[in-house]
Design an enzyme around this catalytic site. Sequence first.
Site, PDB file in Angstrom:
ATOM      1  N   HIS A   1     -22.571 -16.890   4.078  1.00  0.00           N
ATOM      2  CA  HIS A   1     -23.942 -17.004   3.560  1.00  0.00           C
ATOM      3  C   HIS A   1     -24.973 -16.671   4.634  1.00  0.00           C
ATOM      4  O   HIS A   1     -26.090 -17.157   4.588  1.00  0.00           O
ATOM      5  CB  HIS A   1     -24.208 -18.415   3.028  1.00  0.00           C
ATOM      6  CG  HIS A   1     -23.504 -18.727   1.741  1.00  0.00           C
ATOM      7  ND1 HIS A   1     -22.145 -18.811   1.643  1.00  0.00           N
ATOM      8  CD2 HIS A   1     -23.972 -18.959   0.493  1.00  0.00           C
ATOM      9  CE1 HIS A   1     -21.804 -19.099   0.391  1.00  0.00           C
ATOM     10  NE2 HIS A   1     -22.894 -19.189  -0.317  1.00  0.00           N
TER      11      HIS A   1
ATOM     12  N   SER B   1     -20.804 -13.836 -12.406  1.00  0.00           N
ATOM     13  CA  SER B   1     -20.085 -12.573 -12.618  1.00  0.00           C
ATOM     14  C   SER B   1     -20.927 -11.460 -12.012  1.00  0.00           C
ATOM     15  O   SER B   1     -21.501 -10.634 -12.717  1.00  0.00           O
ATOM     16  CB  SER B   1     -19.897 -12.316 -14.120  1.00  0.00           C
ATOM     17  OG  SER B   1     -19.227 -13.362 -14.762  1.00  0.00           O
ATOM     18  N   GLU B   2     -21.017 -11.448 -10.691  1.00  0.00           N
ATOM     19  CA  GLU B   2     -21.943 -10.520 -10.043  1.00  0.00           C
ATOM     20  C   GLU B   2     -21.630  -9.058 -10.391  1.00  0.00           C
ATOM     21  O   GLU B   2     -22.543  -8.255 -10.597  1.00  0.00           O
ATOM     22  CB  GLU B   2     -21.930 -10.701  -8.516  1.00  0.00           C
ATOM     23  CG  GLU B   2     -22.601 -11.979  -8.024  1.00  0.00           C
ATOM     24  CD  GLU B   2     -21.665 -13.179  -8.013  1.00  0.00           C
ATOM     25  OE1 GLU B   2     -20.463 -13.008  -8.313  1.00  0.00           O
ATOM     26  OE2 GLU B   2     -22.122 -14.297  -7.683  1.00  0.00           O
TER      27      GLU B   2
ATOM     28  N   ALA C   1     -27.764 -13.131  -0.315  1.00  0.00           N
ATOM     29  CA  ALA C   1     -27.553 -11.690  -0.145  1.00  0.00           C
ATOM     30  C   ALA C   1     -26.070 -11.319  -0.138  1.00  0.00           C
ATOM     31  O   ALA C   1     -25.672 -10.295  -0.688  1.00  0.00           O
ATOM     32  CB  ALA C   1     -28.229 -11.220   1.136  1.00  0.00           C
TER      33      ALA C   1
ATOM     34  N   PHE D   1     -21.615  -8.562  -2.430  1.00  0.00           N
ATOM     35  CA  PHE D   1     -20.298  -7.959  -2.159  1.00  0.00           C
ATOM     36  C   PHE D   1     -19.374  -7.964  -3.384  1.00  0.00           C
ATOM     37  O   PHE D   1     -18.691  -6.975  -3.627  1.00  0.00           O
ATOM     38  CB  PHE D   1     -19.638  -8.612  -0.944  1.00  0.00           C
ATOM     39  CG  PHE D   1     -20.362  -8.316   0.347  1.00  0.00           C
ATOM     40  CD1 PHE D   1     -20.574  -7.005   0.755  1.00  0.00           C
ATOM     41  CD2 PHE D   1     -20.849  -9.336   1.148  1.00  0.00           C
ATOM     42  CE1 PHE D   1     -21.255  -6.714   1.932  1.00  0.00           C
ATOM     43  CE2 PHE D   1     -21.534  -9.053   2.329  1.00  0.00           C
ATOM     44  CZ  PHE D   1     -21.738  -7.743   2.716  1.00  0.00           C
TER      45      PHE D   1
ATOM     46  N   GLN E   1     -28.762 -14.593  -5.440  1.00  0.00           N
ATOM     47  CA  GLN E   1     -29.436 -15.753  -4.854  1.00  0.00           C
ATOM     48  C   GLN E   1     -29.087 -15.916  -3.374  1.00  0.00           C
ATOM     49  O   GLN E   1     -29.832 -16.545  -2.632  1.00  0.00           O
ATOM     50  CB  GLN E   1     -29.152 -17.027  -5.647  1.00  0.00           C
ATOM     51  CG  GLN E   1     -27.692 -17.349  -5.811  1.00  0.00           C
ATOM     52  CD  GLN E   1     -27.483 -18.566  -6.715  1.00  0.00           C
ATOM     53  OE1 GLN E   1     -28.388 -19.342  -6.921  1.00  0.00           O
ATOM     54  NE2 GLN E   1     -26.272 -18.718  -7.232  1.00  0.00           N
TER      55      GLN E   1
END
Lengths: 322, 333
Positions: free
Chosen positions: A128, A57-58, A82, A86, A80
């Site tokens: 990624h 749940s960024e 970059a 977003f 974990q």
Amino acid sequence: MRELTYVQALNEALRQAMTEDDSVFMIGENIRGGVRAETAGLDDAFGPERVLDMPISEAAFTGFANGAALAGMRPVVEFQVASLMFPAFDQIVNQAAKLPLMLGGQAHIPVTFLLMGAGAGGGRAGQHSDNPYTFLIHAGIKTVVPSTPADAKGLMLAAIFEDDPVALVVNSNLLGRTGDVPAGGERARLAKGAVRRAGKDVTVCAVGHLVPAALEAAGRLAEDGIEVEVWDPRSLLPFDKEGLAASVAKTGRLVIADDSARTCGFAAEVAGLVAERCFDSLRGPIKRVTRADVTVPYSTPIEQAMLPAADELEAAVRTLAA
Amino acid sequence: MSESRDPVEWYRRMRRLRRFEMRAAELVGDGEINGPVHEYIGEEAVAVGVCAALRADDVITSTHRGHGHILAKGGAPDRMFAELLGRESGYNRGRGGSMHIADFDLGIYGANGIVGAGAPMACGAAFTFKVRGEDRVAVPFFGDGAMNQGVLLESFNLAVILHLPVIFACENNGYAITSSIREMLGGDLARRAEGFGLPAQSVDGMDVCAVHAASAAAVERARAGGGPAFLEFRTARYSVHNIATGGRMRDNRSEETLAQARERDPIERLAGEITRGAGWEPGGRDAVDDEIEREIEGAVGFARNSPRPRAETALDYMYADTYPDFPAPGWEH
């Protein structure tokens, strides 16, 4: 001084910051249990209230860190990969970056965004392989991109103890790089670049993992009598404008090596700055060596074809020095 | 503003909220307030009932429709009007405006222009209280529209797994700007929260006594380490979504719907209960109303007489730690 890898230096910085100040705590995905080298051992040393695994749940855990920072803590938020920033972009851009001004100075947000897994080159494909510092800079987030183990530690400590949000962008290609690292807790200074190799003919302003690439190119060019000055900004926002201007004043030629988008990328800003401030020093056009303006493709030959590296840098310098 | 169980004090606070908003609307109409204002009129019982259950050191986060929450938590009308009028004496020194008023000394972590964005921040504050061994709680306010915002639903989960002292206060006024909750929300709002493991209750948000009772119970439980809760307050917004210089948004709701909402008016309802019950202080209801009128006019006067920020301070407050030549101005000569 002892020699550490880049990722060991990050780990040491986190450990020292958490020892020094009990308001420092760390959150992220899969950061407990020794799974990840940068956080190895921290959960054992500091316990579950200071090293917290987060659900996927960024957005919420970034907002959680913002709230804790407003309440007086110094959270370190690890992404974990970059590109996983977003999903959290509202909390980074609309909240962490914008709230301090809109609050009129009532509160600050001393949060650190640790962006692991930045950069391309590992067949990780488009989602990624970002090196997303320009997004952060546009948002007004202070952003540092350490290129050496010593800077990984010193800039990590600086980021944690800065009273503003700071993003530290870690390129995967650098994790195993070794170098001397001070044992103490000295913090690097933001807005202070470093000359990594002195030279009189051409300045190469190289960001992050392109510093080693620039040093490699400089070594080859020296064999042909071209003396390159490799200048590492270390901190992209704030940026050491005086430091770069001093180098360009000496060489009169500038190549910018930046593994971000070409259009409106970091190199474009540096070029604009030098064109405006150092026009009279310049003896040739400013050259940029950047990513192509496309999504990073998967297969190795096409992945490598769109990324900047030592060969492209060398060619750019030769064009200028001719 | 401290906890209160006094219905006359609740009335005073609700009246303050309403008159503040009515006066703000006039100032928007007159062009004195530059920028949108989201009126809280009709929803007063929610902010007042919830905040009357909170201590001064508890924390709230608020929304774009935030004036009511801020006043109910103790915000001073004079510094609020000063902020709306863009004055240096405003809560945010004129840098935030209507949608961003905050006062950290009062536990107001700020209104917010992004729907649902305050909830994770409330969770982070609550986590801080918890690890420091403090018995403070955090209350994020949000609307029914936010129930479709991912970060809010993620925050429900975070509060549950970390067992945080958070009371999620959902103001269900039935509309996300103009879109009816009946068309925008699948399932039931409170049942959705229960799905995350949150104890959930649906409360009549036009009844300040019911709002306070439910809030006080949830706060007491959270303070004692009982974890988070979700409260839905069914309420009604009388005005359009927002107003701004140049006009009011069009309201797509029927006259009948609006009339039904006004019949449930929370202020008249409480006034009737006071008259029928414990009674007013000497001077009656009129004395309270007069007191609020004087307070509001005094606050507007304070704001009007305060200076605007100086142009050369436009770049201030973005960063705590600054550097030479940073932040950059837009041009160099």
